[in-house]
Design an enzyme around this catalytic site. Structure first.
Site, PDB file in Angstrom:
ATOM      1  N   GLU A 176       2.037  -2.409  -3.004  1.00  8.67           N
ATOM      2  CA  GLU A 176       0.569  -2.514  -2.970  1.00  8.67           C
ATOM      3  C   GLU A 176      -0.060  -1.750  -4.147  1.00  8.67           C
ATOM      4  OE1 GLU A 176      -1.155  -1.889   0.954  1.00  8.67           O
ATOM      5  OE2 GLU A 176      -0.099  -3.639   1.719  1.00  8.67           O
ATOM      6  N   GLU A 298       5.452  -7.570   4.129  1.00  7.21           N
ATOM      7  CA  GLU A 298       4.772  -6.923   5.267  1.00  7.21           C
ATOM      8  C   GLU A 298       3.974  -7.988   6.006  1.00  7.21           C
ATOM      9  OE1 GLU A 298       2.630  -3.282   4.473  1.00  7.21           O
ATOM     10  OE2 GLU A 298       4.156  -2.634   3.032  1.00  7.21           O
TER      11      GLU A 298
HETATM   12  O1  AHR Z   1       2.203  -1.050   7.303  1.00  9.58           O
HETATM   13  C1  AHR Z   1       1.253  -0.071   7.065  1.00  9.58           C
HETATM   14  C2  AHR Z   1       0.768  -0.103   5.638  1.00  9.58           C
HETATM   15  O2  AHR Z   1       0.157  -1.322   5.391  1.00  9.58           O
HETATM   16  C3  AHR Z   1       1.801  -0.029   4.567  1.00  9.58           C
HETATM   17  O3  AHR Z   1       2.216   1.266   4.313  1.00  9.58           O
HETATM   18  C4  AHR Z   1       1.089  -0.592   3.404  1.00  9.58           C
HETATM   19  O4  AHR Z   1       1.954  -1.167   2.455  1.00  9.58           O
HETATM   20  C5  AHR Z   1       0.124  -1.592   4.027  1.00  9.58           C
HETATM   21  O5  AHR Z   1      -1.149  -1.430   3.569  1.00  9.58           O
END
Ligand code: AHR
Length: 498
Positions: A176, A298
């Site tokens: 990110e 994710e």
């Molecule tokens: O999953 C929680 C957070 O969500 C992670 O650390 C990040 O990559 C995303 O914003």
């Protein structure tokens, strides 16, 4: 039977492999994921193998997890790997600024994570630090993990008890970086990415698959710029998309929610299809042969934390709604198997859409776990062509979504598996499955179903088996037509075996 739902499966038409890495997981130094959820330490009264809790190990082995991402997440871009090696009592302590401001004692580091992967027989996915780390630091981490022979990092590894290098295939260059990983512009990140990845070396026969930080949600500009500037230097780009029923400041509750919340959760989940389609179309412009993968590294539901828990720990319950979210997402990932090669649900234990929850020495499996378990039959199986024609929808509050979702595959032994989701919490569905191109005219059919009697049915430490799979007999085979009666709010997997 007046059946308006017809699923046509072409059993002799395959559409590529469903990579088992679509069923991968994500472990982050966040809340009670690593500490308590995975790592309890060698001296813990909780039964463990070299500090890793045995119950969680066994549960994860049960779903054959193919690969595991670590150490973050946002944590990755403030993680300095050298703090997590050497004698544990001498390891540097740090503040986990992203997640609750707690002290991180670095007891779970590279050696512990690699041991976890070895015990699980899964592949490690390491996410390197771009946001606050140096090129040298990233380069030396790869050398530490994978160099065989005489080198400063290989010697340090041996001094810390590991003579042989580990195999490391997947390496993420930052996380990110448009946000918590450095707030960069895509142009800037593309340049930084190219620089960092240059020093992520392939040592000996260890070949690294480089994953660049891709977009969030519908940030199509990020994909465009990154692909334009760097596609020759990367193997995959990531995509992050969470299902958040409400708004960021009030995401909605994991349990005790309304039907409107149920509906919007499933509707927002289905958006994954549009996101993949559109990011993939941009990638096609630079990579028409689809060499570059899209890694959904994710995904999952993100609700308000459980009342009374640390807001920085992101601990949430998991209900039959989450199970359906998982089923829908898997069907979407299967559908895009030409581009999507990996997906990591966030996070494996005690955080967002976790498959496992722990409390002290107790452990429970969530409804999402059961979907991973039921769907493991799809791992590395050949996707089958199918067409779902249905005039039934699930409507709520003047809006509607498709009621049913399906996917099918054929495994190496020739067994066919059909997975089905019915998102309607009130009514079941009758479905005719038209089986074409079968090699055996009368296969043995069996089934498993996950359903519940309330929209927020979930497992607790007091009642751990409220939601669990059960044998499914709601089908009949007449020649090549399989008639199925699906329960409301259900995930079902059918097996056809010659
Ligand atoms: O999953 C929680 C957070 O969500 C992670 O650390 C990040 O990559 C995303 O914003």
């Amino acid at each position: 039977m007046t059946n308006q739902n017809v699923l046509t499966i072409q059993a002799d038409q395959t559409l590529g492999k469903i990579d088992r890495n679509l069923y991968a997981h994500f472990s982050e130094h966040l809340g009670r994921c690593i500490y308590e959820g995975i790592w309890v330490g060698e001296d813990s009264p909780i039964p463990n193998t070299s500090g890793i809790r045995n119950d969680v190990l066994e549960a994860l082995k049960g779903i054959k997890i193919p690969s595991l991402r670590w150490p973050g997440g946002c944590f990755a871009d403030e993680y300095h790997w050298k703090d997590g090696i050497g004698p544990r009592e001498e390891r540097k302590r740090m503040i986990n600024t992203h997640w609750g401001g707690v002290v991180e004692n670095n007891h779970f580091g590279t050696h512990e994570f690699m041991l976890l992967c070895e015990l699980l027989e899964c592949e490690p996915i390491i996410c390197g630090n771009v946001g606050s780390g140096t090129v040298q630091e990233m380069s030396e981490w790869v050398e530490y993990m994978t160099f065989e022979g005489v080198s400063p990092m290989a010697e340090l590894r041996a001094k810390n008890g590991r003579e042989k290098p580990w195999k490391l295939t997947y390496f993420g260059v930052g996380n990110e970086n448009w946000g918590c990983g450095g707030n960069m512009r895509p142009q800037y990140y593309a340049d930084v990415y190219k620089r960092y990845q240059t020093y992520v070396r392939n040592y000996g026969d260890n070949k690294i698959h480089r994953i660049a930080c891709g977009p969030n949600d519908d940030n199509y500009e990020w994909t465009d710029v990154l692909m334009r500037e760097a596609h020759r230097h990367l193997d995959s780009i990531s995509l992050h998309y969470y299902t958040v029923p409400g708004v960021w400041a009030d995401k909605g509750a994991a349990t005790g929610f309304t039907e409107a919340d149920w509906f919007v959760t499933l509707k927002k989940t289905l958006r994954m299809d549009e996101l993949i389609t559109r990011h993939s179309a941009i990638m096609d412009r630079y990579d028409p042969d689809k060499r570059v993968g899209l890694v959904i590294d994710e995904w999952g539901t993100w609700y308000n934390v459980e009342p009374g828990t640390n807001p920085g720990f992101l601990y949430q319950q998991n209900s039959i709604r989450d199970a359906i979210v998982a089923g829908l997402n898997f069907h979407i990932f299967h559908e895009h198997n030409d581009r999507v090669r990996m997906a990591n649900i966030a996070q494996v234990v005690n955080v967002l859409q976790s498959v496992i929850l722990t409390e002290g020495e107790a452990m429970i499996l969530t409804p999402t776990y059961h979907v991973f378990d039921m769907y493991k039959v799809h791992h590395d199986a050949e996707r089958l062509e199918l067409k779902l024609s249905s005039d039934e929808t699930y409507s709520h509050g003047g809006d509607s979504i498709a009621k049913l979702s399906a996917s099918a595959s054929r495994d190496a032994e020739g067994r066919i598996h059909i997975s089905l989701c019915n998102v309607d919490p009130h009514s079941g569905a009758e479905l005719s499955i038209d089986l074409r191109g079968l090699s055996d005219a009368a296969p043995q059919v069996s089934g498993t179903e996950l359903t519940a009697s309330a929209m927020d049915a979930h497992n607790t430490f007091e009642q751990p088996e409220v939601v669990k799979p059960a044998p499914f007999n709601g089908f009949s085979l007449e020649e090549t037509t399989l008639r199925v009666k699906l329960s409301p709010m259900s995930v079902t997997v059918l097996q056809l075996q010659s």
